[in-house]
Write an enzyme that holds these catalytic residues in place. Structure first.
Site, PDB file in Angstrom:
ATOM      1  CB  SER A 135       2.043  -0.310   2.641  1.00  0.00           C
ATOM      2  OG  SER A 135       0.854  -0.200   3.408  1.00  0.00           O
ATOM      3  CG  ASP A 171       6.109  -2.437   1.160  1.00  0.00           C
ATOM      4  OD1 ASP A 171       6.968  -2.776   0.330  1.00  0.00           O
ATOM      5  OD2 ASP A 171       5.157  -3.166   1.508  1.00  0.00           O
ATOM      6  CG  HIS A 210       2.411  -8.354  -3.213  1.00  0.00           C
ATOM      7  ND1 HIS A 210       2.816  -7.836  -4.416  1.00  0.00           N
ATOM      8  CD2 HIS A 210       3.334  -7.946  -2.300  1.00  0.00           C
ATOM      9  CE1 HIS A 210       3.931  -7.140  -4.248  1.00  0.00           C
ATOM     10  NE2 HIS A 210       4.272  -7.192  -2.975  1.00  0.00           N
ATOM     11  CE  LYS A 213       3.003 -15.317  -0.628  1.00  0.00           C
ATOM     12  NZ  LYS A 213       2.638 -13.922  -0.874  1.00  0.00           N
ATOM     13  CB  SER A 253       3.492 -14.289   3.387  1.00  0.00           C
ATOM     14  OG  SER A 253       3.604 -13.087   4.118  1.00  0.00           O
ATOM     15  NE  ARG A 294      -6.879  -3.129  28.917  1.00  0.00           N
ATOM     16  CZ  ARG A 294      -7.424  -2.141  29.642  1.00  0.00           C
ATOM     17  NH1 ARG A 294      -7.212  -0.877  29.302  1.00  0.00           N
ATOM     18  NH2 ARG A 294      -8.161  -2.406  30.696  1.00  0.00           N
TER      19      ARG A 294
HETATM   20  P1  13P Z   1       3.209 -10.942   1.269  1.00  0.00           P
HETATM   21  O1  13P Z   1       1.847 -10.593   0.792  1.00  0.00           O
HETATM   22  O2  13P Z   1       3.647 -12.273   0.726  1.00  0.00           O
HETATM   23  O3  13P Z   1       3.337 -10.917   2.750  1.00  0.00           O
HETATM   24  O4  13P Z   1       4.249  -9.873   0.672  1.00  0.00           O
HETATM   25  C1  13P Z   1       4.434  -8.637   1.328  1.00  0.00           C
HETATM   26  C2  13P Z   1       5.201  -7.673   0.520  1.00  0.00           C
HETATM   27  O5  13P Z   1       5.793  -7.965  -0.489  1.00  0.00           O
HETATM   28  C3  13P Z   1       5.219  -6.288   1.009  1.00  0.00           C
HETATM   29  O6  13P Z   1       5.868  -5.432   0.132  1.00  0.00           O
HETATM   30  O1  G3H Z   2       2.889  -5.245  -1.004  1.00  0.00           O
HETATM   31  C1  G3H Z   2       1.913  -4.894  -0.364  1.00  0.00           C
HETATM   32  C2  G3H Z   2       1.959  -4.965   1.104  1.00  0.00           C
HETATM   33  O2  G3H Z   2       1.553  -6.233   1.543  1.00  0.00           O
HETATM   34  C3  G3H Z   2       1.196  -3.841   1.729  1.00  0.00           C
HETATM   35  O3  G3H Z   2      -0.180  -4.080   1.742  1.00  0.00           O
HETATM   36  O4  G3H Z   2      -1.031  -1.922   0.872  1.00  0.00           O
HETATM   37  O5  G3H Z   2      -2.533  -3.493   2.064  1.00  0.00           O
HETATM   38  O6  G3H Z   2      -0.774  -2.237   3.311  1.00  0.00           O
HETATM   39  P1  G3H Z   2      -1.192  -2.846   2.008  1.00  0.00           P
HETATM   40 ZN    ZN Z   3       5.606  -5.986  -1.930  1.00  0.00          ZN
END
Ligand code: 13P
Ligand code: G3H
Ligand code: ZN
Length: 337
Positions: free
Chosen positions: A60, A93, A188, A192, A223, A290
């Site tokens: 991301s 992403d 996300h 949800k 998720s 670790r």
């Molecule tokens: P989640 O927050 O459900 O894991 O979705 C992740 C996602 O869509 C990343 O693009």
């Molecule tokens: O869709 C979002 C993803 O879960 C990425 O999350 O921007 O916090 O890395 P992030």
């Molecule tokens: Zn997403």
């Protein structure tokens, strides 16, 4: 071996979904590669073909900025050497236009997502088309998004707008995009649903009928937020009331309707959080990173194996390798074909 998502989707379409997992650090990367080769404890363990899966690594914008984008690229390059049997795509992403171009020019990503879903329909088409043209010129594939998921995404808290099937067909035709993320009820993050909601299969079915045959659809916000992991977090001092996710039993039915990529980020964070909370609760004198890191890598690899099993991608790696070989691609031995 890094391939495009298009290669992976060709094998999966209509049968199973490829897991798309976000990474931010070394431990996630190692756990992810081990899990996708069906092993969890040490690098020397033999791969387990029945559990091995093709997969997508997602980075991301937040992950790129966490340390330095080159750090994550370096980790993936190293993992590709350490785990030469792995077959995976490297995907940006939720990219902006500017970040998409940076990834396309880097020569490292095999796939980018342009997310202009917050724009008006015509503007989304315009931006997506520009990215598609630049990416395709370099052999890179593009995912776009139409409709809006709820929940927290990067730094935006959005409201839900399900994807319109007729618009999906027009969008795909006008942009030339390779896959489309659709809003069918997911969001996300870890919170949800309130109550007993699920995916809008009626909308998904209409979208699949509207877009060209075998066109890959993508499900973000997927998720499952397993109760087991939320309970472990809360039992170790966390406070996650009313967390809930997508029912894992809905992944394969969604795959039958053309969902070929399923995005999972939050679940990986839950595993990370539970393990670290437990480790420091149970050994408060420890200050070494670790021991918990080692436990996390194993737990995450096991979780990935579980996830790939419910996505249907577990056991598909050798099939993908054979398909790539028969279509003239590299067999996975590192040859230049
Ligand atoms: P989640 O927050 O459900 O894991 O979705 C992740 C996602 O869509 C990343 O693009
Ligand atoms: O869709 C979002 C993803 O879960 C990425 O999350 O921007 O916090 O890395 P992030
Ligand atoms: Zn997403």
């Amino acid at each position: 071996m890094i391939v495009t998502t298009k290669d992976l989707f060709r094998h999966a379409y209509g049968k199973y979904a490829v897991g798309a997992y976000n990474i931010n650090n070394l431990e996630q990367t190692v756990g992810l590669f081990r899990g996708n080769l069906g092993k969890f404890a040490r690098n020397e363990d033999a791969n387990d073909a029945a559990k091995s899966a093709p997969f997508i690594i997602q980075i991301s914008r937040g992950a790129r900025g966490y340390s330095d984008k080159r750090m994550l690229e370096g980790l993936i390059r190293a993992a590709d050497e350490v785990f030469p049997e792995a077959i995976f795509a490297v995907h940006l992403d939720h990219g902006t236009e500017e970040v998409c171009y940076d990834c396309i020019d880097s020569g490292f990503y095999s796939s980018v997502m342009i997310d202009a879903s917050h724009e008006e329909f015509e503007k989304n088409i315009e931006i997506t088309k520009r990215v598609v043209d630049k990416a395709h010129a370099k052999g890179i594939v593009v995912e776009a998004e139409l409709g809006q998921l709820g929940g927290v995404e990067e730094d935006v808290v959005g409201s839900v707008k399900l994807t319109d099937p007729a618009q999906a067909a027009e969008f795909v035709e006008k942009t030339g995009v390779d896959s489309l993320a659709v809003a069918i009820g997911t969001s996300h993050g870890a919170f949800k649903f309130t109550g007993k909601q699920g995916l809008h299969f009626d909308v998904l079915e209409q979208i699949q009928k509207s877009v060209p045959a075998d066109f890959p659809l993508v499900m973000h916000g997927s998720s499952s937020v397993p109760k087991e992991w939320v309970d472990r977090i809360n039992n170790a001092g966390g406070k996650m009331a009313n967390a809930s996710g997508v029912d894992e039993a809905q992944y394969l039915p969604a795959a039958k309707f053309g969902v070929t990529k399923i995005n999972i980020d939050t679940d990986g964070r839950l595993v990370w959080c539970a393990i670290h909370r437990e480790q420091f609760r149970d050994d408060p004198a420890n200050f070494d990173l670790r021991p918990p890191g080692k436990v996390f890598m194993e737990a995450y690899a096991r979780y990935i194996i579980h996830k790939n099993t419910v996505l249907g991608s577990a056991g598909q790696l050798e099939g993908v390798r054979a398909m790539l070989k028969s279509s003239g691609g590299c067999c996975g031995c590192g040859c230049a074909k």
